[in-house]
Motif scaffolding. Structure first.
Motif, short mmCIF file in Angstrom:
data_model
loop_
_atom_site.label_atom_id
_atom_site.label_comp_id
_atom_site.label_asym_id
_atom_site.label_seq_id
_atom_site.Cartn_x
_atom_site.Cartn_y
_atom_site.Cartn_z
N PHE A 403 -5.37 0.68 16.68
CA PHE A 403 -4.28 0.95 15.75
C PHE A 403 -4.65 0.45 14.35
CE2 PHE A 403 -0.21 0.50 13.68
CZ PHE A 403 0.59 1.49 14.22
N PHE A 404 -5.23 -0.74 14.29
CA PHE A 404 -5.66 -1.31 13.01
C PHE A 404 -6.73 -0.43 12.37
CE2 PHE A 404 -8.91 -3.98 10.90
CZ PHE A 404 -8.16 -4.48 9.84
N ILE A 408 -6.37 1.61 8.63
CA ILE A 408 -7.22 1.46 7.44
C ILE A 408 -8.04 2.72 7.19
CG2 ILE A 408 -7.31 -1.05 7.63
CD1 ILE A 408 -10.06 -0.84 8.83
N ALA A 409 -8.28 3.52 8.24
CA ALA A 409 -8.99 4.79 8.05
C ALA A 409 -8.14 5.76 7.24
CB ALA A 409 -9.33 5.41 9.41
N GLU A 413 -4.93 -0.92 2.79
CA GLU A 413 -5.74 -2.10 2.47
C GLU A 413 -5.89 -2.96 3.73
OE1 GLU A 413 -5.17 -6.01 -0.32
OE2 GLU A 413 -4.66 -4.06 -1.21
N VAL A 414 -7.11 -3.48 3.93
CA VAL A 414 -7.44 -4.19 5.16
C VAL A 414 -6.53 -5.40 5.40
CG1 VAL A 414 -9.22 -5.59 6.30
CG2 VAL A 414 -9.83 -3.43 5.20
N GLN A 444 -0.69 6.40 10.76
CA GLN A 444 -0.52 7.16 9.51
C GLN A 444 0.72 6.69 8.75
OE1 GLN A 444 -1.03 8.42 12.53
NE2 GLN A 444 -2.97 9.55 12.40
N GLU A 445 1.81 6.45 9.46
CA GLU A 445 3.04 6.04 8.79
C GLU A 445 2.99 4.59 8.33
OE1 GLU A 445 5.33 8.06 7.68
OE2 GLU A 445 4.03 9.60 8.54
N LEU A 446 2.28 3.72 9.08
CA LEU A 446 2.11 2.34 8.59
C LEU A 446 1.31 2.35 7.30
CD1 LEU A 446 2.44 -0.69 8.86
CD2 LEU A 446 0.41 -0.73 10.32
N SER A 447 0.29 3.18 7.25
CA SER A 447 -0.50 3.30 6.02
C SER A 447 0.36 3.80 4.86
CB SER A 447 -1.67 4.26 6.26
OG SER A 447 -2.41 4.46 5.08
N GLU A 448 1.22 4.78 5.14
CA GLU A 448 2.13 5.32 4.11
C GLU A 448 3.13 4.26 3.66
OE1 GLU A 448 3.77 7.91 1.45
OE2 GLU A 448 2.01 8.31 2.69
N LEU A 449 3.61 3.46 4.59
CA LEU A 449 4.57 2.40 4.26
C LEU A 449 3.93 1.37 3.33
CD1 LEU A 449 7.39 1.14 4.86
CD2 LEU A 449 6.31 -0.09 6.73
#
Length: 553
Positions: A403-404, A408-409, A413-414, A444-449
């Motif tokens: 998931f991590f 980040i993919a 930010e890491v 994808q949504e965590l990255s967007e958040l």
């Protein structure tokens, strides 16, 4: 004839016991025992004081041992780990195994050891053994064989176990671990003596009265890998972390679920001590019935203290080669039985199975299919700049790590991604007793958040509200923001109006602030955020508020 016997026994739990009288009650075959000491023949039943007296001269309390005594001795620790393989069928027959299934519901003449029943090797066992051997950096034997290990337990109907003796499938490897920061941190490498294939035995189910026992053979013939470590560990913490790393490894490889509570991963710990500076090993004691990693650590620490106290009191001869059992309730080890030697097992080559011959091409194909293993993943995360605490948390669970990586993919930010997973998401999973693969939130949504907060579209407080909605119900960040009108207020004029309103409505607090109680700035910030329903830009709000407060001072 064998088929007839099988049909008559398959639906009934059955049992064997020395000096027992077999009877039938309500259609169930059972036996009453004349010799209660026979209960030590199985590891499944906790041993009570009436059946397993402790060493007579052993001190009663080892927890209060002087630390100065322990410093005079060095512990030597090795672990034999049995890993139950997640194959669809058993090692030598076509029976399936399911944990918790009704007794004797998954057995056949091969499982029961009936005369004339011949074993046929499950090829998946070989594949899984090679995967583990490669992952443990072992040398693989392209030509190995199976052997018969002779011993007599009520739950071993054949009177022997199919195992490997002098030519295992893999040997001479090592495993790397990272100790948690709270235990001093640091990197350790522990040697692996050998990895060999074998079958599991059945299970005894004891009656509450202790007058009879039933035998469940569902587990008989389930494939196991026994992983034997070198005696390289020196503390209970190191041993527990070694066992935990093995669990991570087999889960990453997909060869076992590694669940200790189901018996899919079992550890037998060998402990001895010797005076510091002495090269010769002391007398080895085996500890069984350790059902968690914390139990591994505590059992070892207790046994080290027990042996050290005996040494210090001139009773070293009371430390004998034996098997002891860890009693979780009493937090101590107790004598179980004298340790058997190799000669007792009378190994000889298994006549009903051919040797195992591997080609280098087959091994290379399996090697190329191996996933990124825990040690490799930790080093990669470390190179990203994450702290060891972050690294150990993220790499511990394969699903969390995936998931991590996926988050980040998608451009997140890491460090921010690690923080969200380790704090709010981890807390939610713990409270709801869920795994990360069971929630509706996607990488994808965590990255967007994270991007929405960093870009100023929403505040961190609003971000947390959106996160919990994504975890519970799913959806998209943009959709939730639009639907609930959660876009952050970044207009200085609008924020200034809200600040003026809060200051005018709280004259007493404003006077106290001007009198020196500067901590009230947090109070005013909270009131403005409440008024804006959490949508005011925090940075802009603090700047305007401070200007207003200073102007009134």
């Amino acid at each position: 004839m064998a088929s007839t016997i099988f049909r008559s026994l398959q639906t009934r739990p059955f049992c064997f016991y020395p000096k027992a009288l077999f009877r039938r009650k309500n259609g169930i075959l059972y036996c009453t025992m004349q010799n209660t000491q026979a209960q030590t023949a199985t590891q499944e039943k906790p041993i009570t004081k009436t059946t397993t007296p402790e060493l007579k001269k052993a001190p009663a309390n080892y927890k209060t041992i002087d630390e100065k005594i322990l410093k005079d001795y060095e512990a030597i620790i090795g672990i034999e780990t049995h890993v139950q393989l997640s194959t669809q069928t058993k090692a030598f027959c076509s029976c399936a195994y399911s944990y918790g299934a009704p007794p004797n519901s998954g057995i056949c003449p091969v499982c029961m050891g009936l005369p004339g029943a011949l074993p046929v090797l499950n090829s998946k066992v070989i594949e899984f053994a090679i995967k583990v051997g490669l992952a443990l950096n072992c040398k693989l034997f392209l030509n190995s064989k199976f052997d018969r290990k002779q011993y007599f337990y009520p739950d071993l109907p054949k009177g022997y176990q199919i195992s490997q003796f002098d030519v295992p499938i893999a040997s001479g490897g090592y495993i790397d671990i990272d100790l948690p920061v709270e235990f001093g941190g640091g990197h350790r490498r522990f040697g692996i003596t050998r990895v060999h294939m074998e079958e599991d035995a059945g299970k005894l189910i004891h009656s509450e009265s202790g007058s009879y026992s039933e035998v469940d053979l569902n587990r008989a013939g389930v494939p196991l890998l026994e992983i034997v470590s070198e005696p390289d560990m020196r503390t209970g913490i190191e041993a527990a972390e070694y066992a935990a790393e093995l669990q991570r490894l087999v889960r990453y490889l997909g060869v076992s679920n590694g669940n200790m509570q189901e018996g899919s991963l079992r550890c037998d710990v060998n402990v001895s001590i010797r005076p510091v500076g002495q090269s010769k090993f002391g007398t080895k004691v085996e500890i069984k019935n350790v059902n968690s990693f914390s139990s591994v650590s505590r059992a070892i620490d207790f046994e080290i203290s027990r042996q050290a106290l005996l040494y210090s009191q001139g009773q070293a001869d009371e430390i004998v080669q034996e098997t002891r059992q860890w009693e979780e309730g009493a937090q101590k080890t107790v004598e179980m039985r004298k340790k058997e030697g190799l000669a007792d097992y009378r190994y000889f080559p298994e006549p009903d199975l051919p040797g195992v011959t591997l080609t280098q091409e087959y091994v290379d194909n399996i090697r190329s299919s191996l996933p990124e293993l825990p040690e490799m993943k930790r080093r990669r995360y470390e190179n990203m700049g994450l702290s060891m605490q972050d690294v150990l948390f993220l790499a511990h669970d394969m699903d969390v790590a995936e998931f991590f990586d996926a988050t980040i993919a998608n451009g997140a930010e890491v460090k921010l991604t690690a923080n969200w997973i380790m704090s709010d998401i981890a807390a939610y999973l713990k409270n709801e007793k869920l795994t990360i693969s069971e929630v509706k939130l996607t990488p994808q949504e965590l990255s967007e958040l994270i991007a929405s907060i960093k870009g100023g579209t929403i505040s961190g407080k609003i971000g947390k509200q959106i996160l919990f909605e994504l975890l519970e119900k799913g959806g998209t960040v943009k959709g939730i923001i639009k639907e609930n009108n959660l876009v952050q207020i970044a207009d200085p004029v609008e924020i200034e109006k809200m600040v003026d309103k809060v200051l005018s409505e709280n004259p007493k607090q404003l006077e106290q602030y001007c009198g020196g109680k500067t901590k009230l700035q947090g109070f005013f910030t909270g009131q403005v955020m409440k008024l804006s329903k959490g949508k005011a830009n925090p940075g802009l709000l603090n700047k305007i508020l401070l200007e207003k407060l200073n102007a009134n001072s």
